[in-house]
Design an enzyme around this catalytic site. Structure first.
Site, PDB file in Angstrom:
ATOM      1  N   LYS A  56      11.478  -5.948   3.183  1.00 13.58           N
ATOM      2  CA  LYS A  56      11.348  -4.770   3.787  1.00 13.58           C
ATOM      3  C   LYS A  56      12.542  -4.090   3.784  1.00 13.58           C
ATOM      4  CE  LYS A  56       8.022  -6.018   7.599  1.00 13.58           C
ATOM      5  NZ  LYS A  56       7.890  -6.636   8.958  1.00 13.58           N
ATOM      6  N   LYS A 110      -0.656  -0.414   2.858  1.00 16.91           N
ATOM      7  CA  LYS A 110      -0.106   0.937   3.468  1.00 16.91           C
ATOM      8  C   LYS A 110       0.952   1.311   2.669  1.00 16.91           C
ATOM      9  CE  LYS A 110       0.035  -0.770   7.740  1.00 16.91           C
ATOM     10  NZ  LYS A 110      -0.756  -2.034   7.746  1.00 16.91           N
ATOM     11  N   LYS A 119      -0.939  -5.065  -5.098  1.00 12.69           N
ATOM     12  CA  LYS A 119      -1.647  -5.626  -3.765  1.00 12.69           C
ATOM     13  C   LYS A 119      -1.854  -4.355  -3.005  1.00 12.69           C
ATOM     14  CE  LYS A 119      -0.393  -7.591   0.363  1.00 12.69           C
ATOM     15  NZ  LYS A 119       0.675  -7.953   1.474  1.00 12.69           N
TER      16      LYS A 119
HETATM   17  P1  ADP Z   1       0.304  -3.659   4.936  1.00 15.75           P
HETATM   18  O1  ADP Z   1       0.704  -4.487   3.569  1.00 15.75           O
HETATM   19  O2  ADP Z   1      -0.825  -2.712   4.544  1.00 15.75           O
HETATM   20  O3  ADP Z   1       1.351  -3.062   5.688  1.00 15.75           O
HETATM   21  P2  ADP Z   1       0.211  -5.706   6.793  1.00 15.75           P
HETATM   22  O4  ADP Z   1       1.347  -6.342   6.351  1.00 15.75           O
HETATM   23  O5  ADP Z   1      -0.027  -5.167   8.292  1.00 15.75           O
HETATM   24  O6  ADP Z   1      -0.561  -4.657   5.737  1.00 15.75           O
HETATM   25  O7  ADP Z   1      -1.037  -6.869   7.006  1.00 15.75           O
HETATM   26  C1  ADP Z   1      -1.602  -7.225   8.162  1.00 15.75           C
HETATM   27  C2  ADP Z   1      -2.510  -8.570   7.634  1.00 15.75           C
HETATM   28  O8  ADP Z   1      -3.421  -8.092   6.521  1.00 15.75           O
HETATM   29  C3  ADP Z   1      -1.714  -9.568   7.225  1.00 15.75           C
HETATM   30  O9  ADP Z   1      -2.437 -10.742   7.615  1.00 15.75           O
HETATM   31  C4  ADP Z   1      -1.807  -9.489   5.728  1.00 15.75           C
HETATM   32  O10 ADP Z   1      -1.760 -10.839   5.182  1.00 15.75           O
HETATM   33  C5  ADP Z   1      -3.272  -9.030   5.673  1.00 15.75           C
HETATM   34  N1  ADP Z   1      -3.283  -7.968   4.367  1.00 15.75           N
HETATM   35  C6  ADP Z   1      -2.804  -7.087   4.122  1.00 15.75           C
HETATM   36  N2  ADP Z   1      -2.829  -6.423   2.890  1.00 15.75           N
HETATM   37  C7  ADP Z   1      -3.510  -7.283   2.105  1.00 15.75           C
HETATM   38  C8  ADP Z   1      -3.957  -7.707   0.778  1.00 15.75           C
HETATM   39  N3  ADP Z   1      -4.016  -6.433  -0.019  1.00 15.75           N
HETATM   40  N4  ADP Z   1      -4.941  -8.675   0.429  1.00 15.75           N
HETATM   41  C9  ADP Z   1      -5.079  -9.651   1.362  1.00 15.75           C
HETATM   42  N5  ADP Z   1      -4.548  -9.620   2.505  1.00 15.75           N
HETATM   43  C10 ADP Z   1      -3.853  -8.582   3.068  1.00 15.75           C
END
Ligand code: ADP
Ligand code: TRP
Length: 322
Positions: A112, A194, A191
């Protein structure tokens, strides 16, 4: 005794296909396999969302999204993290037995900061609050994505330090549960996240959805040429929705040549649209019934707080704060 399943979702943006296939789908399946507790991690979201109006809206949106996608309040307890203030007190107790070195090793913190998020104290101690979230409900299973496994391992360590320091088994050791869908690619092939601006939102519809799907980045192989299905994002996303036969059919078309990405994108668009159509309808109903959503969260908080106050009481007793 039934297993306690717990997970948290940060209200830090609109939920997308990565969240759905990487987390939400598994959370919903677990409702039938034990006593599920799911909460909206708004305290955690404060490490990145620092606008009151926006945080309130994103928080209620996550509740609406989960209910629309099939969370049943009869089966699972859904609540706002901040409705259980006991969790912040437990985080303090845990921080007094946690070494700096443990937190300094956190990949998520380093990632982060590398992405430009300011290294505030709350971002650094994020895993301690997360450990409190998990331990306060005596959780057995924590379904998460691969990026969160280290945080669960840190939670196991913190539970162990506390239990050993005070020679009392105050906390249950939680185990992470990984989802089968390891990584959903975004429209640019990285990947889906957001923070990369490459998402397909679960509740996108109409032209907005069409624009994103038709905008998936593909290579410039001509329509006539055969294409490798395993390296293209359109096919990878399609496999999340399609049946075995449908997958085979698209795979064969790509391998045979004469099948362009544009056509495949249209097939994918139709699938996404159809898959989420009933959930979109349900969501629209819920948006017009915020009182119901608030009631679910309120009841969820009462139930969660019962458990949290028991654990906090025993942790306070163990360390001499009564
Ligand atoms: P972002 O990367 O969009 O900020 P978060 O970190 O809030 O998403 O992720 C929330 C949940 O969704 C976590 O359990 C994370 O492992 C899962 N997740 C987020 N993006 C993916 C992805 N591209 N593929 C699989 N799982 C994901
Ligand atoms: N850190 C998790 C994420 O970003 C959200 C979260 C907060 C969580 N507390 C939790 C997940 C407790 C599981 C258990 O996805």
């Amino acid at each position: 005794m039934q297993k306690r399943i717990l997970s948290g979702i940060q209200p830090s943006g609109k939920l997308h296909l990565g969240n759905y296939f990487g987390a939400i789908h598994q959370h919903l399946a677990f409702q039938d396999q034990g006593e599920a507790f799911y909460f909206i991690a708004n305290y955690h979201a404060l490490t990145t969302v620092q606008n009151a109006l926006q945080l309130r809206e994103l928080t209620i949106d996550v509740a609406i999204d989960y209910l629309a996608l099939g969370l049943s309040p009869e089966k699972a307890t859904l609540f706002r993290q901040s409705d259980i203030p006991e969790v912040t007190e437990l985080a303090w107790l845990l921080s007094t037995v946690t070494g700096m070195g443990l937190l300094e090793r956190a990949h998520s913190y380093k990632d982060k900061v590398a992405k430009g998020i300011l290294p505030k104290v709350g971002l650094f101690t994020y895993p301690v609050l997360m450990a409190a979230d998990i331990l306060i409900y005596q959780s057995n299973i924590v379904p998460v994505g691969a990026d969160q496994v280290q945080h669960i391992e840190m939670t196991q360590d913190m539970a162990g330090y506390f239990n050993t320091t005070y020679s009392k088994e105050v906390f249950t050791r939680p185990e992470p549960q990984l989802n089968e869908t390891a990584k959903v690619p975004g429209i640019d092939g990285q990947k889906m996240s957001k923070s990369y601006g490459n998402t397909i939102e679960i509740f996108a519809e109409g032209n907005a959805l069409k624009k994103v799907v038709m905008g998936i980045v593909t290579d410039s192989t001509p329509v006539e040429a055969p294409k490798d299905p395993d390296t293209n994002v359109v096919f990878q996303l399609y496999t999340l929705f399609a049946t075995t036969e449908e997958k085979q059919e698209m795979r064969d078309k790509f391998l045979a040549g004469g099948y362009g990405y544009g056509e495949a994108k249209k097939t994918l668009l139709k699938k996404i649209d159809e898959y989420f159509a009933p959930f979109r309808l349900r969501r629209k109903e819920l948006v017009n019934d915020k009182a119901y959503v608030e009631e679910v969260l309120r009841k969820g908080a009462i139930r969660a707080r019962e458990e949290a106050s028991k654990t906090l009481k025993s942790a306070r007793l163990a360390c001499g704060i009564d």
